[in-house]
Design an enzyme around this catalytic site. Structure first.
Site, PDB file in Angstrom:
ATOM      1  N   HIS A 152       0.914  -1.521  -0.165  1.00 45.65           N
ATOM      2  CA  HIS A 152      -0.049  -0.318   0.118  1.00 45.65           C
ATOM      3  C   HIS A 152       0.612   1.162  -0.127  1.00 45.65           C
ATOM      4  O   HIS A 152       0.674   2.210  -0.926  1.00 45.65           O
ATOM      5  CB  HIS A 152      -0.488   0.420   0.976  1.00 45.65           C
ATOM      6  CG  HIS A 152      -1.848  -0.645   1.560  1.00 45.65           C
ATOM      7  ND1 HIS A 152      -1.978  -2.015   2.226  1.00 45.65           N
ATOM      8  CD2 HIS A 152      -2.850  -1.301   0.405  1.00 45.65           C
ATOM      9  CE1 HIS A 152      -3.100  -2.273   2.757  1.00 45.65           C
ATOM     10  NE2 HIS A 152      -4.037  -2.464   1.171  1.00 45.65           N
ATOM     11  N   ARG A 205      -1.763  -6.176  -8.957  1.00 46.86           N
ATOM     12  CA  ARG A 205      -0.396  -6.408  -8.387  1.00 46.86           C
ATOM     13  C   ARG A 205      -0.336  -7.616  -9.214  1.00 46.86           C
ATOM     14  O   ARG A 205       0.533  -8.115 -10.006  1.00 46.86           O
ATOM     15  CB  ARG A 205      -0.466  -7.156  -6.983  1.00 46.86           C
ATOM     16  CG  ARG A 205      -0.664  -6.464  -6.085  1.00 46.86           C
ATOM     17  CD  ARG A 205      -1.052  -7.295  -4.508  1.00 46.86           C
ATOM     18  NE  ARG A 205      -2.479  -7.904  -4.546  1.00 46.86           N
ATOM     19  CZ  ARG A 205      -3.438  -7.581  -3.689  1.00 46.86           C
ATOM     20  NH1 ARG A 205      -2.880  -8.010  -2.625  1.00 46.86           N
ATOM     21  NH2 ARG A 205      -4.545  -7.984  -4.040  1.00 46.86           N
ATOM     22  N   SER A 248      -3.337  -7.744   2.664  1.00 46.56           N
ATOM     23  CA  SER A 248      -3.556  -7.878   4.125  1.00 46.56           C
ATOM     24  C   SER A 248      -3.645  -8.868   4.824  1.00 46.56           C
ATOM     25  O   SER A 248      -3.159  -9.404   5.771  1.00 46.56           O
ATOM     26  CB  SER A 248      -4.724  -6.668   4.798  1.00 46.56           C
ATOM     27  OG  SER A 248      -3.648  -5.806   4.386  1.00 46.56           O
ATOM     28  N   LYS A 263     -16.916  -6.622   7.348  1.00 48.73           N
ATOM     29  CA  LYS A 263     -16.009  -7.703   6.702  1.00 48.73           C
ATOM     30  C   LYS A 263     -14.902  -8.607   7.556  1.00 48.73           C
ATOM     31  O   LYS A 263     -13.626  -8.519   7.619  1.00 48.73           O
ATOM     32  CB  LYS A 263     -14.634  -6.803   5.758  1.00 48.73           C
ATOM     33  CG  LYS A 263     -14.933  -6.604   4.636  1.00 48.73           C
ATOM     34  CD  LYS A 263     -13.974  -6.173   3.469  1.00 48.73           C
ATOM     35  CE  LYS A 263     -14.206  -5.830   1.780  1.00 48.73           C
ATOM     36  NZ  LYS A 263     -13.268  -5.199   1.505  1.00 48.73           N
TER      37      LYS A 263
HETATM   38  O1  PNS Z   1      -8.771  -3.225  -0.283  1.00 48.56           O
HETATM   39  P1  PNS Z   1     -10.089  -3.235  -0.316  1.00 48.56           P
HETATM   40  O2  PNS Z   1     -11.289  -4.563   0.828  1.00 48.56           O
HETATM   41  O3  PNS Z   1      -9.578  -4.274  -1.439  1.00 48.56           O
HETATM   42  O4  PNS Z   1     -11.071  -2.671  -0.933  1.00 48.56           O
HETATM   43  C1  PNS Z   1     -12.304  -2.678  -1.538  1.00 48.56           C
HETATM   44  C2  PNS Z   1     -12.703  -0.953  -1.526  1.00 48.56           C
HETATM   45  C3  PNS Z   1     -13.123  -0.230   0.156  1.00 48.56           C
HETATM   46  C4  PNS Z   1     -12.637  -0.413  -2.433  1.00 48.56           C
HETATM   47  C5  PNS Z   1     -14.428  -1.760  -1.623  1.00 48.56           C
HETATM   48  O5  PNS Z   1     -15.220  -2.125  -1.030  1.00 48.56           O
HETATM   49  C6  PNS Z   1     -15.075  -0.264  -1.856  1.00 48.56           C
HETATM   50  O6  PNS Z   1     -15.131   0.571  -2.631  1.00 48.56           O
HETATM   51  N1  PNS Z   1     -16.644  -0.201  -0.607  1.00 48.56           N
HETATM   52  C7  PNS Z   1     -17.167   0.050  -0.747  1.00 48.56           C
HETATM   53  C8  PNS Z   1     -18.763   0.415  -0.988  1.00 48.56           C
HETATM   54  C9  PNS Z   1     -18.952   0.579  -2.389  1.00 48.56           C
HETATM   55  O7  PNS Z   1     -18.905   1.904  -2.916  1.00 48.56           O
HETATM   56  N2  PNS Z   1     -19.022  -0.526  -3.010  1.00 48.56           N
HETATM   57  C10 PNS Z   1     -19.470  -0.734  -4.790  1.00 48.56           C
HETATM   58  C11 PNS Z   1     -17.900  -0.986  -4.815  1.00 48.56           C
HETATM   59  S1  PNS Z   1     -18.198  -0.690  -6.610  1.00 48.56           S
END
Ligand code: PNS
Length: 183
Positions: free
Chosen positions: A38, A111, A149, A62
């Site tokens: 990150h 990645r 993570s 989560k």
């Molecule tokens: O680190 P991660 O868990 O891969 O991040 C995922 C994240 C936070 C980018 C995604 O879950 C997100 O944007 N969540 C917020 C809710 C939302 O907007 N959902 C629709 C996404 S298309």
């Protein structure tokens, strides 16, 4: 050093003369916990965008190991040296958070090709929700291409070394969190 020459710039069509276009991007994620992958991406993003906001998702579904407050603290500590990077948390839709922040872009890391499918899905869904918000993908250094993570937590819990994969203060916090682990 000699002063830089002032070069007259002809603005692109549609851009008013005399205004500089600045780009603010959101780097969203769970960051549970922040990894060196990150941080590598944030370093790259901070050079491209005028302002980068690390957006930590508040999502109890989560089942995170660290609270949002702890994750904000860890990222704030890790990013203290960056002048144009800030840390915030959000709940609800990412596109709404980006709008509140007046951001023009979302930054995400890819990645390996295995990340691409999920990232493409999210990027296109976000585009459908807010067509003017662009998702920009950056690649972290290859030496972090296997770091996540989730794996960091698993390896630590089972007694393996995660040195070099996360900042030292994350290791310290993990040790404090799991005093009865293998460490
Ligand atoms: O680190 P991660 O868990 O891969 O991040 C995922 C994240 C936070 C980018 C995604 O879950 C997100 O944007 N969540 C917020 C809710 C939302 O907007 N959902 C629709 C996404 S298309």
């Amino acid at each position: 050093m000699a002063p830089k020459a002032r070069v007259p710039v002809r603005p692109a069509p549609g851009i008013e003369f005399g205004y500089v276009n600045t780009v603010k991007a959101i780097y969203p994620g769970s960051f549970d916990p922040v990894t060196n992958g990150h941080l590598d991406l944030i370093t790259r993003g901070s050079k491209i965008f005028d302002h980068l906001v690390v957006g930590i998702l508040q999502n109890s579904a989560k089942n995170p190991l660290f609270t949002v407050a702890e994750r904000v603290e860890m990222l704030t500590e890790a990013l203290a040296g960056f002048k144009n990077v800030s840390v915030a948390s959000f709940e609800g839709l990412l596109v709404d958070f980006a709008h509140e922040q007046s951001a023009q872009a979302i930054m995400r890391g890819i990645r390996a090709i295995s990340d691409y499918e999920y990232e493409l899905q999210m990027a296109l869904m976000n585009r459908r929700l807010r067509p003017d918000l662009e998702t920009i993908f950056l690649m972290p250094d290859g030496k972090y291409s296997f770091v996540s993570s989730r794996l960091v937590k698993e390896v630590f819990t089972l007694g393996g070394s995660i040195e070099g994969l996360v900042p030292q203060f994350v290791i310290d916090r993990l040790k404090a969190r799991m005093p009865n682990g293998h460490h």
